[in-house]
Design an enzyme around this catalytic site. Structure first.
Site, PDB file in Angstrom:
ATOM      1  N   HIS A  48      41.749  36.996  36.433  1.00  0.00           N
ATOM      2  CA  HIS A  48      40.582  37.052  37.311  1.00  0.00           C
ATOM      3  C   HIS A  48      39.939  38.416  37.086  1.00  0.00           C
ATOM      4  O   HIS A  48      40.631  39.402  36.848  1.00  0.00           O
ATOM      5  CB  HIS A  48      41.032  36.914  38.772  1.00  0.00           C
ATOM      6  CG  HIS A  48      39.951  37.197  39.761  1.00  0.00           C
ATOM      7  ND1 HIS A  48      38.887  36.344  39.954  1.00  0.00           N
ATOM      8  CD2 HIS A  48      39.754  38.246  40.596  1.00  0.00           C
ATOM      9  CE1 HIS A  48      38.094  36.854  40.875  1.00  0.00           C
ATOM     10  NE2 HIS A  48      38.593  38.001  41.282  1.00  0.00           N
ATOM     11  N   CYS A 129      34.695  33.539  37.235  1.00  0.00           N
ATOM     12  CA  CYS A 129      34.595  34.974  37.507  1.00  0.00           C
ATOM     13  C   CYS A 129      34.299  35.785  36.249  1.00  0.00           C
ATOM     14  O   CYS A 129      33.580  36.781  36.296  1.00  0.00           O
ATOM     15  CB  CYS A 129      35.875  35.483  38.174  1.00  0.00           C
ATOM     16  SG  CYS A 129      37.359  35.233  37.168  1.00  0.00           S
TER      17      CYS A 129
END
Length: 159
Positions: A48, A129
């Protein structure tokens, strides 16, 4: 290490990429095995990302859309990335500096919300993301490059 992050976060123009390791999926023994035994040891785990600028962290996640939070030293906390999932801090990369003001950064985020939107716009492979942080960093840093050359802005529209 904390003093490094404090000094980076106090400089409003520094653009920093934060990388977090995602935990292996607990719902599938096979995927958990694949993540722990093959992907992670070879550096190909799931990650992430978020972007820090102007004392704030910006990220994009399923269930939350684009989220802005006050900067927190990532070595002292985990990042909650939507749907109750928690990511563990992995590393940081200083990408450069921008001359944008806080209101200009806010305008960039407003424009990105139209592309990245809320939860319904999240897609694990096509709009996640990593796509957000890449697009946001490009908007922040290419404007700076074009100013340094004194010419017309290289990045007239984004995304």
């Amino acid at each position: 290490m904390s003093s490094f992050f404090a000094s980076v976060s106090s400089s409003p123009n520094v653009v920093t990429l934060r990388i977090y390791s995602l935990p292996p999926p607990s719902t599938s023994p096979f995927l958990s095995f694949l993540h722990r035994r093959i992907l992670t040891p070879t550096g190909m785990g799931a990650y992430h990302t978020s972007l820090d600028v102007g004392g704030y962290s910006y990220t994009f996640a399923a269930g939350g859309g684009i989220v802005k939070t006050k900067f927190v030293d990532p070595t002292t906390t985990s990042d909650v990335i939507g749907a109750g999932e928690t990511a563990v801090f992995h590393s940081s990369v200083v990408l450069g500096e921008t001359e944008m003001t806080g209101s200009e950064v806010t305008a960039v985020i407003a424009r990105l919300r139209s592309k990245f939107g809320r939860d319904g716009h999240y897609h694990l492979l096509n709009r996640n993301c990593n796509h957000f942080t890449q697009t946001f960093a490009t908007a922040l840093l290419l404007q700076e490059c074009s100013k340094m050359k004194g010419g017309v802005y290289v990045l007239k529209t984004y995304p």
